[in-house]
Design a protein around this motif. Structure first.
Motif, PDB file in Angstrom:
ATOM      1  N   HIS A  62      -2.013   9.106  -6.119  1.00 14.77           N
ATOM      2  CA  HIS A  62      -3.062   8.470  -5.312  1.00 14.77           C
ATOM      3  C   HIS A  62      -4.096   7.721  -6.151  1.00 14.77           C
ATOM      4  O   HIS A  62      -4.914   6.987  -5.618  1.00 14.77           O
ATOM      5  CB  HIS A  62      -3.764   9.514  -4.444  1.00 14.77           C
ATOM      6  N   TYR A  63      -4.070   7.957  -7.452  1.00  7.64           N
ATOM      7  CA  TYR A  63      -5.013   7.281  -8.346  1.00  7.64           C
ATOM      8  C   TYR A  63      -4.496   5.867  -8.645  1.00  7.64           C
ATOM      9  O   TYR A  63      -3.392   5.706  -9.144  1.00  7.64           O
ATOM     10  CB  TYR A  63      -5.152   8.087  -9.646  1.00  7.64           C
ATOM     11  N   PRO A  64      -5.274   4.825  -8.305  1.00  6.43           N
ATOM     12  CA  PRO A  64      -4.790   3.460  -8.528  1.00  6.43           C
ATOM     13  C   PRO A  64      -4.712   3.137 -10.022  1.00  6.43           C
ATOM     14  O   PRO A  64      -5.727   3.250 -10.719  1.00  6.43           O
ATOM     15  CB  PRO A  64      -5.838   2.577  -7.832  1.00  6.43           C
ATOM     16  N   HIS A  65      -3.534   2.771 -10.496  1.00  9.77           N
ATOM     17  CA  HIS A  65      -3.406   2.398 -11.905  1.00  9.77           C
ATOM     18  C   HIS A  65      -2.116   1.624 -12.142  1.00  9.77           C
ATOM     19  O   HIS A  65      -1.282   1.501 -11.247  1.00  9.77           O
ATOM     20  CB  HIS A  65      -3.481   3.633 -12.808  1.00  9.77           C
TER      21      HIS A  65
ATOM     22  N   THR B 221       0.865  -1.178   0.000  1.00 11.97           N
ATOM     23  CA  THR B 221       0.000   0.000   0.000  1.00 11.97           C
ATOM     24  C   THR B 221       0.906   1.234   0.000  1.00 11.97           C
ATOM     25  O   THR B 221       2.133   1.108   0.023  1.00 11.97           O
ATOM     26  CB  THR B 221      -0.968  -0.014   1.207  1.00 11.97           C
ATOM     27  N   ALA B 222       0.303   2.417  -0.044  1.00 12.23           N
ATOM     28  CA  ALA B 222       1.058   3.679  -0.039  1.00 12.23           C
ATOM     29  C   ALA B 222       0.093   4.830   0.216  1.00 12.23           C
ATOM     30  O   ALA B 222      -1.129   4.645   0.167  1.00 12.23           O
ATOM     31  CB  ALA B 222       1.751   3.895  -1.380  1.00 12.23           C
ATOM     32  N   ASP B 223       0.655   5.981   0.486  1.00 11.61           N
ATOM     33  CA  ASP B 223      -0.128   7.228   0.539  1.00 11.61           C
ATOM     34  C   ASP B 223      -1.309   7.188   1.520  1.00 11.61           C
ATOM     35  O   ASP B 223      -2.418   7.603   1.184  1.00 11.61           O
ATOM     36  CB  ASP B 223      -0.608   7.605  -0.876  1.00 11.61           C
ATOM     37  N   LEU B 224      -1.050   6.695   2.714  1.00 17.20           N
ATOM     38  CA  LEU B 224      -2.106   6.687   3.736  1.00 17.20           C
ATOM     39  C   LEU B 224      -2.314   8.097   4.304  1.00 17.20           C
ATOM     40  O   LEU B 224      -3.398   8.418   4.764  1.00 17.20           O
ATOM     41  CB  LEU B 224      -1.751   5.721   4.864  1.00 17.20           C
ATOM     42  N   HIS B 225      -1.244   8.883   4.311  1.00 20.68           N
ATOM     43  CA  HIS B 225      -1.284  10.254   4.830  1.00 20.68           C
ATOM     44  C   HIS B 225      -1.939  10.323   6.211  1.00 20.68           C
ATOM     45  O   HIS B 225      -2.828  11.134   6.463  1.00 20.68           O
ATOM     46  CB  HIS B 225      -1.965  11.204   3.835  1.00 20.68           C
ATOM     47  N   LEU B 226      -1.472   9.442   7.093  1.00 21.29           N
ATOM     48  CA  LEU B 226      -2.007   9.434   8.455  1.00 21.29           C
ATOM     49  C   LEU B 226      -1.635  10.727   9.171  1.00 21.29           C
ATOM     50  O   LEU B 226      -0.542  11.280   8.969  1.00 21.29           O
ATOM     51  CB  LEU B 226      -1.432   8.251   9.250  1.00 21.29           C
ATOM     52  N   THR B 227      -2.542  11.188   9.991  1.00 19.39           N
ATOM     53  CA  THR B 227      -2.268  12.337  10.865  1.00 19.39           C
ATOM     54  C   THR B 227      -2.331  11.767  12.291  1.00 19.39           C
ATOM     55  O   THR B 227      -1.476  11.001  12.672  1.00 19.39           O
ATOM     56  CB  THR B 227      -3.288  13.465  10.627  1.00 19.39           C
ATOM     57  N   ASN B 228      -3.362  12.127  13.047  1.00 18.11           N
ATOM     58  CA  ASN B 228      -3.628  11.378  14.264  1.00 18.11           C
ATOM     59  C   ASN B 228      -5.095  10.978  14.269  1.00 18.11           C
ATOM     60  O   ASN B 228      -5.890  11.473  13.459  1.00 18.11           O
ATOM     61  CB  ASN B 228      -3.223  12.131  15.529  1.00 18.11           C
ATOM     62  N   ARG B 229      -5.436  10.066  15.154  1.00 18.76           N
ATOM     63  CA  ARG B 229      -6.752   9.449  15.094  1.00 18.76           C
ATOM     64  C   ARG B 229      -7.894  10.434  15.306  1.00 18.76           C
ATOM     65  O   ARG B 229      -8.952  10.300  14.689  1.00 18.76           O
ATOM     66  CB  ARG B 229      -6.841   8.307  16.115  1.00 18.76           C
ATOM     67  N   SER B 230      -7.663  11.448  16.126  1.00 22.30           N
ATOM     68  CA  SER B 230      -8.763  12.394  16.362  1.00 22.30           C
ATOM     69  C   SER B 230      -9.000  13.271  15.134  1.00 22.30           C
ATOM     70  O   SER B 230     -10.123  13.681  14.870  1.00 22.30           O
ATOM     71  CB  SER B 230      -8.476  13.254  17.598  1.00 22.30           C
ATOM     72  N   LYS B 231      -7.947  13.540  14.371  1.00 25.27           N
ATOM     73  CA  LYS B 231      -8.098  14.411  13.200  1.00 25.27           C
ATOM     74  C   LYS B 231      -8.669  13.656  12.001  1.00 25.27           C
ATOM     75  O   LYS B 231      -9.580  14.144  11.327  1.00 25.27           O
ATOM     76  CB  LYS B 231      -6.750  15.041  12.843  1.00 25.27           C
ATOM     77  N   ASN B 232      -8.110  12.493  11.692  1.00 25.87           N
ATOM     78  CA  ASN B 232      -8.585  11.710  10.543  1.00 25.87           C
ATOM     79  C   ASN B 232      -8.819  10.259  10.938  1.00 25.87           C
ATOM     80  O   ASN B 232      -8.076   9.356  10.521  1.00 25.87           O
ATOM     81  CB  ASN B 232      -7.568  11.757   9.392  1.00 25.87           C
TER      82      ASN B 232
ATOM     83  N   ILE C  36     -12.434  14.766  -2.054  1.00 31.61           N
ATOM     84  CA  ILE C  36     -13.409  14.497  -3.124  1.00 31.61           C
ATOM     85  C   ILE C  36     -12.742  14.118  -4.462  1.00 31.61           C
ATOM     86  O   ILE C  36     -13.390  13.547  -5.337  1.00 31.61           O
ATOM     87  CB  ILE C  36     -14.363  15.715  -3.267  1.00 31.61           C
ATOM     88  N   THR C  37     -11.432  14.388  -4.603  1.00 29.89           N
ATOM     89  CA  THR C  37     -10.769  14.011  -5.862  1.00 29.89           C
ATOM     90  C   THR C  37     -10.379  12.528  -5.883  1.00 29.89           C
ATOM     91  O   THR C  37     -10.010  12.006  -6.925  1.00 29.89           O
ATOM     92  CB  THR C  37      -9.499  14.851  -6.118  1.00 29.89           C
ATOM     93  N   GLU C  38     -10.454  11.854  -4.725  1.00 29.06           N
ATOM     94  CA  GLU C  38     -10.047  10.441  -4.662  1.00 29.06           C
ATOM     95  C   GLU C  38     -11.290   9.583  -4.485  1.00 29.06           C
ATOM     96  O   GLU C  38     -11.654   9.197  -3.377  1.00 29.06           O
ATOM     97  CB  GLU C  38      -9.015  10.244  -3.543  1.00 29.06           C
ATOM     98  N   VAL C  39     -11.926   9.306  -5.595  1.00 35.06           N
ATOM     99  CA  VAL C  39     -13.274   8.741  -5.563  1.00 35.06           C
ATOM    100  C   VAL C  39     -13.304   7.214  -5.572  1.00 35.06           C
ATOM    101  O   VAL C  39     -12.336   6.562  -5.948  1.00 35.06           O
ATOM    102  CB  VAL C  39     -14.115   9.273  -6.748  1.00 35.06           C
ATOM    103  N   GLY C  40     -14.441   6.705  -5.174  1.00 35.70           N
ATOM    104  CA  GLY C  40     -14.731   5.281  -5.293  1.00 35.70           C
ATOM    105  C   GLY C  40     -14.114   4.429  -4.204  1.00 35.70           C
ATOM    106  O   GLY C  40     -13.465   4.931  -3.292  1.00 35.70           O
TER     107      GLY C  40
ATOM    108  N   CYS D 231      -0.587   1.605  -6.153  1.00 36.82           N
ATOM    109  CA  CYS D 231      -1.693   1.012  -5.376  1.00 36.82           C
ATOM    110  C   CYS D 231      -2.798   2.042  -5.194  1.00 36.82           C
ATOM    111  O   CYS D 231      -3.958   1.707  -5.150  1.00 36.82           O
ATOM    112  CB  CYS D 231      -1.256   0.579  -3.981  1.00 36.82           C
ATOM    113  N   GLY D 232      -2.398   3.313  -5.063  1.00 35.58           N
ATOM    114  CA  GLY D 232      -3.376   4.356  -4.757  1.00 35.58           C
ATOM    115  C   GLY D 232      -3.602   4.436  -3.266  1.00 35.58           C
ATOM    116  O   GLY D 232      -3.269   3.505  -2.522  1.00 35.58           O
ATOM    117  N   SER D 233      -4.163   5.535  -2.806  1.00 34.33           N
ATOM    118  CA  SER D 233      -4.410   5.709  -1.376  1.00 34.33           C
ATOM    119  C   SER D 233      -5.497   4.743  -0.915  1.00 34.33           C
ATOM    120  O   SER D 233      -6.508   4.580  -1.591  1.00 34.33           O
ATOM    121  CB  SER D 233      -4.824   7.159  -1.095  1.00 34.33           C
ATOM    122  N   PRO D 234      -5.310   4.085   0.248  1.00 31.68           N
ATOM    123  CA  PRO D 234      -6.311   3.111   0.713  1.00 31.68           C
ATOM    124  C   PRO D 234      -7.556   3.757   1.310  1.00 31.68           C
ATOM    125  O   PRO D 234      -8.559   3.090   1.564  1.00 31.68           O
ATOM    126  CB  PRO D 234      -5.561   2.304   1.772  1.00 31.68           C
TER     127      PRO D 234
END
Ligand SMILES: [Mn+2]
Length: 350
Positions: A179-182, A6-17, A198-202, A190-193
Protein backbone atom coordinates in the motif's frame (compact mmCIF):
# COMPACT_ATOMS: atom_id res chain seq x y z
CA UNK A 1 -3.09 6.87 -25.09
CA UNK A 2 -3.23 7.38 -21.36
CA UNK A 3 -4.29 4.66 -18.95
CA UNK A 4 -4.89 5.22 -15.24
CA UNK A 5 -3.80 2.64 -12.69
CA UNK A 6 -4.76 2.14 -9.06
CA UNK A 7 -4.87 -0.78 -6.59
CA UNK A 8 -5.67 -1.76 -3.02
CA UNK A 9 -8.90 0.19 -2.57
CA UNK A 10 -10.15 -2.46 -0.13
CA UNK A 11 -13.75 -1.41 -0.64
CA UNK A 12 -16.32 -2.80 1.77
CA UNK A 13 -19.71 -1.13 1.51
CA UNK A 14 -20.54 2.54 1.58
CA UNK A 15 -22.03 2.59 5.06
CA UNK A 16 -18.96 0.92 6.57
CA UNK A 17 -16.18 2.81 4.76
CA UNK A 18 -17.69 5.84 2.95
CA UNK A 19 -14.21 7.41 2.67
CA UNK A 20 -12.93 4.60 0.42
CA UNK A 21 -15.88 5.07 -1.94
CA UNK A 22 -15.44 8.84 -1.95
CA UNK A 23 -11.73 8.51 -2.79
CA UNK A 24 -12.64 6.12 -5.62
CA UNK A 25 -15.26 8.54 -6.95
CA UNK A 26 -12.77 11.40 -6.75
CA UNK A 27 -10.29 9.32 -8.75
CA UNK A 28 -12.96 8.60 -11.41
CA UNK A 29 -13.97 12.28 -11.52
CA UNK A 30 -10.32 13.17 -12.13
CA UNK A 31 -10.17 10.70 -15.03
CA UNK A 32 -13.36 12.14 -16.55
CA UNK A 33 -11.88 15.65 -16.33
CA UNK A 34 -8.61 14.42 -17.88
CA UNK A 35 -10.41 12.56 -20.67
CA UNK A 36 -8.89 9.22 -19.65
CA UNK A 37 -11.04 6.27 -20.73
CA UNK A 38 -9.34 3.30 -19.08
CA UNK A 39 -8.74 2.53 -15.42
CA UNK A 40 -6.87 -0.64 -14.47
CA UNK A 41 -7.25 -1.80 -10.87
CA UNK A 42 -4.27 -3.99 -9.88
CA UNK A 43 -5.94 -6.09 -7.22
CA UNK A 44 -7.55 -5.85 -3.79
CA UNK A 45 -10.42 -3.77 -5.08
CA UNK A 46 -12.42 -5.29 -2.23
CA UNK A 47 -11.44 -6.02 1.34
CA UNK A 48 -13.34 -9.28 1.78
CA UNK A 49 -15.69 -11.39 -0.30
CA UNK A 50 -19.21 -9.92 -0.21
CA UNK A 51 -22.59 -11.30 -1.12
CA UNK A 52 -23.62 -7.99 -2.61
CA UNK A 53 -21.53 -5.53 -4.63
CA UNK A 54 -24.28 -3.00 -5.35
CA UNK A 55 -22.45 0.03 -3.92
CA UNK A 56 -19.55 -0.59 -6.28
CA UNK A 57 -21.84 -1.28 -9.26
CA UNK A 58 -23.62 2.03 -8.69
CA UNK A 59 -20.29 3.91 -8.84
CA UNK A 60 -19.30 2.11 -12.07
CA UNK A 61 -22.65 2.87 -13.69
CA UNK A 62 -22.37 6.56 -12.90
CA UNK A 63 -19.01 6.80 -14.72
CA UNK A 64 -19.85 5.07 -17.99
CA UNK A 65 -17.21 6.98 -19.99
CA UNK A 66 -14.50 5.07 -18.10
CA UNK A 67 -13.77 1.42 -18.83
CA UNK A 68 -12.88 -0.23 -15.54
CA UNK A 69 -10.55 -3.22 -15.79
CA UNK A 70 -10.27 -5.25 -12.60
CA UNK A 71 -7.46 -7.70 -11.86
CA UNK A 72 -8.39 -9.68 -8.73
CA UNK A 73 -5.90 -9.58 -5.83
CA UNK A 74 -5.51 -11.96 -2.90
CA UNK A 75 -8.40 -10.17 -1.14
CA UNK A 76 -10.86 -10.67 -3.95
CA UNK A 77 -10.59 -14.23 -5.25
CA UNK A 78 -14.37 -14.61 -5.51
CA UNK A 79 -15.08 -11.78 -7.93
CA UNK A 80 -16.12 -12.31 -11.54
CA UNK A 81 -18.71 -10.99 -13.96
CA UNK A 82 -21.08 -13.55 -12.42
CA UNK A 83 -21.23 -11.60 -9.14
CA UNK A 84 -20.60 -8.01 -10.30
CA UNK A 85 -22.27 -6.57 -13.36
CA UNK A 86 -21.78 -3.18 -15.01
CA UNK A 87 -21.44 -2.53 -18.73
CA UNK A 88 -18.16 -0.59 -18.33
CA UNK A 89 -16.60 -3.22 -16.05
CA UNK A 90 -14.34 -6.14 -16.98
CA UNK A 91 -12.92 -8.60 -14.48
CA UNK A 92 -9.95 -10.69 -15.56
CA UNK A 93 -9.98 -14.01 -13.76
CA UNK A 94 -7.30 -15.42 -16.10
CA UNK A 95 -4.07 -13.85 -17.36
CA UNK A 96 -4.84 -11.96 -20.56
CA UNK A 97 -3.00 -9.87 -23.11
CA UNK A 98 -4.82 -6.57 -23.68
CA UNK A 99 -4.36 -3.91 -26.34
CA UNK A 100 -5.85 -0.54 -25.48
CA UNK A 101 -4.32 1.76 -28.07
CA UNK A 102 -4.15 1.76 -31.86
CA UNK A 103 -0.42 0.94 -31.72
CA UNK A 104 -1.33 -2.28 -29.97
CA UNK A 105 1.00 -2.08 -26.97
CA UNK A 106 0.84 -5.45 -25.21
CA UNK A 107 -0.48 -5.19 -21.68
CA UNK A 108 -0.41 -8.46 -19.76
CA UNK A 109 -2.82 -8.52 -16.84
CA UNK A 110 -2.18 -11.22 -14.23
CA UNK A 111 -4.76 -11.96 -11.53
CA UNK A 112 -3.41 -13.12 -8.17
CA UNK A 113 -2.87 -16.87 -7.83
CA UNK A 114 -1.80 -18.23 -4.43
CA UNK A 115 0.24 -21.15 -5.71
CA UNK A 116 2.09 -19.42 -8.52
CA UNK A 117 4.93 -16.95 -8.92
CA UNK A 118 4.54 -13.99 -11.25
CA UNK A 119 7.52 -15.20 -13.31
CA UNK A 120 5.88 -18.59 -13.88
CA UNK A 121 2.65 -17.01 -15.12
CA UNK A 122 4.48 -14.49 -17.30
CA UNK A 123 6.54 -17.30 -18.91
CA UNK A 124 3.33 -19.25 -19.69
CA UNK A 125 1.14 -16.37 -20.81
CA UNK A 126 3.54 -14.25 -22.79
CA UNK A 127 3.43 -15.40 -26.41
CA UNK A 128 6.39 -14.97 -28.72
CA UNK A 129 6.20 -11.19 -29.03
CA UNK A 130 9.24 -10.92 -31.33
CA UNK A 131 10.82 -8.40 -28.97
CA UNK A 132 7.72 -6.22 -28.96
CA UNK A 133 7.18 -3.83 -26.10
CA UNK A 134 4.99 -5.10 -23.30
CA UNK A 135 3.77 -3.99 -19.89
CA UNK A 136 2.85 -6.11 -16.86
CA UNK A 137 0.02 -5.39 -14.41
CA UNK A 138 -0.48 -7.75 -11.48
CA UNK A 139 -0.78 -8.18 -7.74
CA UNK A 140 2.01 -9.37 -5.47
CA UNK A 141 5.45 -8.74 -4.00
CA UNK A 142 8.36 -7.41 -6.02
CA UNK A 143 11.18 -9.24 -4.28
CA UNK A 144 13.73 -6.84 -5.73
CA UNK A 145 12.60 -4.33 -3.08
CA UNK A 146 11.50 -6.28 -0.04
CA UNK A 147 12.26 -3.41 2.31
CA UNK A 148 8.64 -2.45 1.70
CA UNK A 149 6.40 -5.16 3.10
CA UNK A 150 2.68 -5.43 3.44
CA UNK A 151 2.23 -4.94 7.20
CA UNK A 152 -1.13 -6.73 7.19
CA UNK A 153 0.01 -9.91 5.51
CA UNK A 154 2.97 -12.11 6.37
CA UNK A 155 4.83 -14.06 3.74
CA UNK A 156 5.48 -13.42 0.09
CA UNK A 157 2.56 -13.10 -2.32
CA UNK A 158 2.92 -14.12 -5.96
CA UNK A 159 6.53 -12.93 -6.17
CA UNK A 160 8.02 -11.11 -9.12
CA UNK A 161 11.82 -11.30 -8.90
CA UNK A 162 14.41 -8.89 -10.19
CA UNK A 163 15.57 -11.79 -12.40
CA UNK A 164 12.06 -12.04 -13.92
CA UNK A 165 12.20 -8.34 -14.79
CA UNK A 166 15.68 -8.71 -16.32
CA UNK A 167 14.64 -11.82 -18.27
CA UNK A 168 11.25 -10.78 -19.65
CA UNK A 169 12.07 -7.08 -20.00
CA UNK A 170 8.67 -5.46 -19.48
CA UNK A 171 8.72 -1.74 -20.33
CA UNK A 172 6.89 -1.03 -17.08
CA UNK A 173 5.41 -3.09 -14.26
CA UNK A 174 2.44 -1.96 -12.17
CA UNK A 175 1.65 -3.94 -9.05
CA UNK A 176 -0.85 -3.85 -6.26
CA UNK A 177 -0.44 -5.39 -2.78
CA UNK A 178 2.03 -3.03 -1.07
CA UNK A 179 0.00 0.00 0.00
CA UNK A 180 3.02 2.28 0.28
CA UNK A 181 3.41 4.21 -3.01
CA UNK A 182 6.88 3.64 -4.45
CA UNK A 183 8.91 2.62 -7.50
CA UNK A 184 11.98 0.47 -8.01
CA UNK A 185 13.60 -0.90 -11.20
CA UNK A 186 10.61 0.28 -13.27
CA UNK A 187 8.23 -1.60 -10.94
CA UNK A 188 5.55 0.78 -9.66
CA UNK A 189 3.28 0.40 -6.66
CA UNK A 190 0.50 2.99 -6.95
CA UNK A 191 -0.35 2.54 -3.28
CA UNK A 192 -3.83 2.65 -1.80
CA UNK A 193 -5.85 5.67 -3.04
CA UNK A 194 -7.37 6.10 0.43
CA UNK A 195 -5.32 5.37 3.54
CA UNK A 196 -6.84 2.36 5.32
CA UNK A 197 -5.46 3.23 8.74
CA UNK A 198 -2.85 5.29 10.59
CA UNK A 199 0.00 3.36 8.90
CA UNK A 200 -0.99 4.73 5.45
CA UNK A 201 -0.11 8.36 5.88
CA UNK A 202 -0.25 11.49 3.79
CA UNK A 203 -1.98 12.39 0.57
CA UNK A 204 -2.65 9.39 -1.70
CA UNK A 205 -2.28 9.05 -5.45
CA UNK A 206 -3.12 7.22 -8.65
CA UNK A 207 -0.84 6.74 -11.66
CA UNK A 208 -1.29 7.60 -15.32
CA UNK A 209 0.67 5.62 -17.88
CA UNK A 210 1.29 6.95 -21.39
CA UNK A 211 1.36 3.97 -23.78
CA UNK A 212 3.38 5.96 -26.36
CA UNK A 213 6.13 7.48 -24.23
CA UNK A 214 5.94 4.93 -21.35
CA UNK A 215 5.94 7.92 -19.03
CA UNK A 216 4.31 7.37 -15.62
CA UNK A 217 2.79 10.37 -13.85
CA UNK A 218 1.41 10.56 -10.33
CA UNK A 219 -1.83 12.45 -9.49
CA UNK A 220 -3.27 13.20 -6.09
CA UNK A 221 -6.51 11.56 -4.99
CA UNK A 222 -8.65 13.97 -3.03
CA UNK A 223 -9.41 11.51 -0.26
CA UNK A 224 -11.79 12.52 2.56
CA UNK A 225 -9.29 11.20 5.13
CA UNK A 226 -5.61 12.06 5.51
CA UNK A 227 -3.77 10.02 8.13
CA UNK A 228 -0.71 11.54 9.76
CA UNK A 229 1.52 9.74 12.22
CA UNK A 230 4.17 11.74 14.03
CA UNK A 231 6.92 10.80 16.45
CA UNK A 232 8.22 13.87 18.26
CA UNK A 233 11.42 13.80 20.27
CA UNK A 234 11.42 16.10 23.31
CA UNK A 235 14.15 17.36 25.60
CA UNK A 236 13.89 19.01 29.04
CA UNK A 237 14.86 22.52 27.94
CA UNK A 238 14.22 25.58 30.11
CA UNK A 239 11.15 26.72 28.21
CA UNK A 240 9.52 23.49 27.04
CA UNK A 241 6.41 25.28 25.84
CA UNK A 242 8.05 27.56 23.28
CA UNK A 243 10.50 24.77 22.34
CA UNK A 244 7.58 22.46 21.51
CA UNK A 245 5.57 25.15 19.73
CA UNK A 246 8.59 25.87 17.52
CA UNK A 247 9.04 22.16 16.74
CA UNK A 248 5.34 21.74 15.99
CA UNK A 249 5.36 24.78 13.71
CA UNK A 250 8.02 23.17 11.52
CA UNK A 251 6.19 19.86 11.57
CA UNK A 252 2.82 21.33 10.58
CA UNK A 253 4.49 23.37 7.82
CA UNK A 254 6.00 20.18 6.37
CA UNK A 255 2.53 18.54 6.18
CA UNK A 256 1.39 21.18 3.65
CA UNK A 257 -2.19 20.73 4.82
CA UNK A 258 -4.47 23.62 3.81
CA UNK A 259 -6.75 25.10 6.48
CA UNK A 260 -9.86 23.70 4.77
CA UNK A 261 -8.27 20.24 4.80
CA UNK A 262 -7.72 20.14 8.58
CA UNK A 263 -11.07 18.36 9.23
CA UNK A 264 -9.82 15.50 7.00
CA UNK A 265 -6.75 14.84 9.11
CA UNK A 266 -6.62 11.82 11.41
CA UNK A 267 -3.59 12.36 13.59
CA UNK A 268 -1.54 10.22 15.90
CA UNK A 269 1.15 11.90 17.99
CA UNK A 270 3.73 9.84 19.81
CA UNK A 271 6.54 11.31 21.83
CA UNK A 272 9.86 10.07 23.03
CA UNK A 273 12.73 11.64 24.91
CA UNK A 274 12.86 13.42 28.25
CA UNK A 275 10.80 15.99 30.08
CA UNK A 276 10.86 17.66 33.47
CA UNK A 277 7.03 17.58 33.69
CA UNK A 278 5.00 14.90 31.95
CA UNK A 279 1.58 16.37 32.80
CA UNK A 280 2.57 19.77 31.47
CA UNK A 281 3.98 18.11 28.34
CA UNK A 282 0.66 16.32 27.72
CA UNK A 283 -1.22 19.61 28.03
CA UNK A 284 1.15 21.46 25.69
CA UNK A 285 0.83 18.73 23.04
CA UNK A 286 -2.97 18.81 23.30
CA UNK A 287 -2.95 22.59 22.95
CA UNK A 288 -0.63 22.54 19.92
CA UNK A 289 -2.75 20.02 18.01
CA UNK A 290 -6.18 21.06 19.31
CA UNK A 291 -7.51 21.76 15.80
CA UNK A 292 -6.83 18.20 14.67
CA UNK A 293 -8.83 15.04 15.07
CA UNK A 294 -6.70 12.54 16.99
CA UNK A 295 -7.10 8.81 16.44
CA UNK A 296 -5.73 8.24 19.94
CA UNK A 297 -4.54 10.20 22.96
CA UNK A 298 -0.95 11.50 22.56
CA UNK A 299 1.32 8.58 23.50
CA UNK A 300 3.96 9.54 26.07
CA UNK A 301 4.91 6.00 27.06
CA UNK A 302 8.41 6.50 25.67
CA UNK A 303 9.03 9.77 27.51
CA UNK A 304 11.20 9.60 30.64
CA UNK A 305 11.76 12.17 33.36
CA UNK A 306 14.83 14.38 33.57
CA UNK A 307 15.55 17.99 34.42
CA UNK A 308 19.28 17.79 33.83
CA UNK A 309 19.91 20.86 31.66
CA UNK A 310 23.56 20.01 31.21
CA UNK A 311 22.67 16.75 29.50
CA UNK A 312 20.11 18.68 27.45
CA UNK A 313 22.91 20.92 26.16
CA UNK A 314 24.90 17.84 25.14
CA UNK A 315 21.80 16.30 23.50
CA UNK A 316 21.13 19.47 21.52
CA UNK A 317 24.71 19.54 20.24
CA UNK A 318 24.39 15.88 19.18
CA UNK A 319 21.08 16.60 17.46
CA UNK A 320 22.60 19.50 15.53
CA UNK A 321 25.52 17.33 14.40
CA UNK A 322 23.20 14.50 13.33
CA UNK A 323 21.10 16.92 11.30
CA UNK A 324 24.24 18.24 9.59
CA UNK A 325 25.07 14.77 8.23
CA UNK A 326 23.90 13.67 4.81
CA UNK A 327 21.01 11.24 5.26
CA UNK A 328 19.74 9.19 2.33
CA UNK A 329 16.31 8.67 3.95
CA UNK A 330 16.17 5.15 2.45
CA UNK A 331 13.41 3.05 3.97
CA UNK A 332 15.95 0.41 5.06
CA UNK A 333 17.96 2.86 7.14
CA UNK A 334 17.00 4.37 10.47
CA UNK A 335 15.78 7.96 10.31
CA UNK A 336 17.81 10.75 11.90
CA UNK A 337 15.14 10.91 14.66
CA UNK A 338 15.70 7.21 15.43
CA UNK A 339 19.47 7.73 15.57
CA UNK A 340 18.98 10.70 17.88
CA UNK A 341 16.74 8.57 20.10
CA UNK A 342 19.58 6.04 20.48
CA UNK A 343 22.07 8.83 21.17
CA UNK A 344 19.78 10.16 23.94
CA UNK A 345 19.83 6.76 25.63
CA UNK A 346 23.60 7.11 25.92
CA UNK A 347 23.47 10.73 27.04
CA UNK A 348 20.78 10.23 29.69
CA UNK A 349 21.92 6.70 30.57
CA UNK A 350 18.39 5.31 30.38
MN1 LIG B 1 -3.00 -7.74 -1.47
Amino acid sequence: MKIAITADLHLTNRSKNPERFEAFENLLANLTAMGIQHLVIAGDLFDVHQSNYTDFEVVCKSHLSINIHVIPGNHDPGISSRVIAAQNLKIYTQPELLHFDERGLNILVVPYQADKSMGEVVANSLPDLHEQDWVLVGHGDYTGSLQYRNPYEEGVYMPLTKRDVQKFLPKRVFLGHIHYPHEKDGVFYCGSPCGLDITEVGRRRFLVFDTTTFEVTSFTVNSPLIFLDEMITVLPVEDERSYLFQKAKELIKAWEIQTEEIPKVRLRVRLNGYTSDKTQLTEIIKEIFEDYHHVAEPDLSRVSNSNDLERTNIAQTVRRRISELNWTNAAVEPSSEEIFEQAMRLIYGA
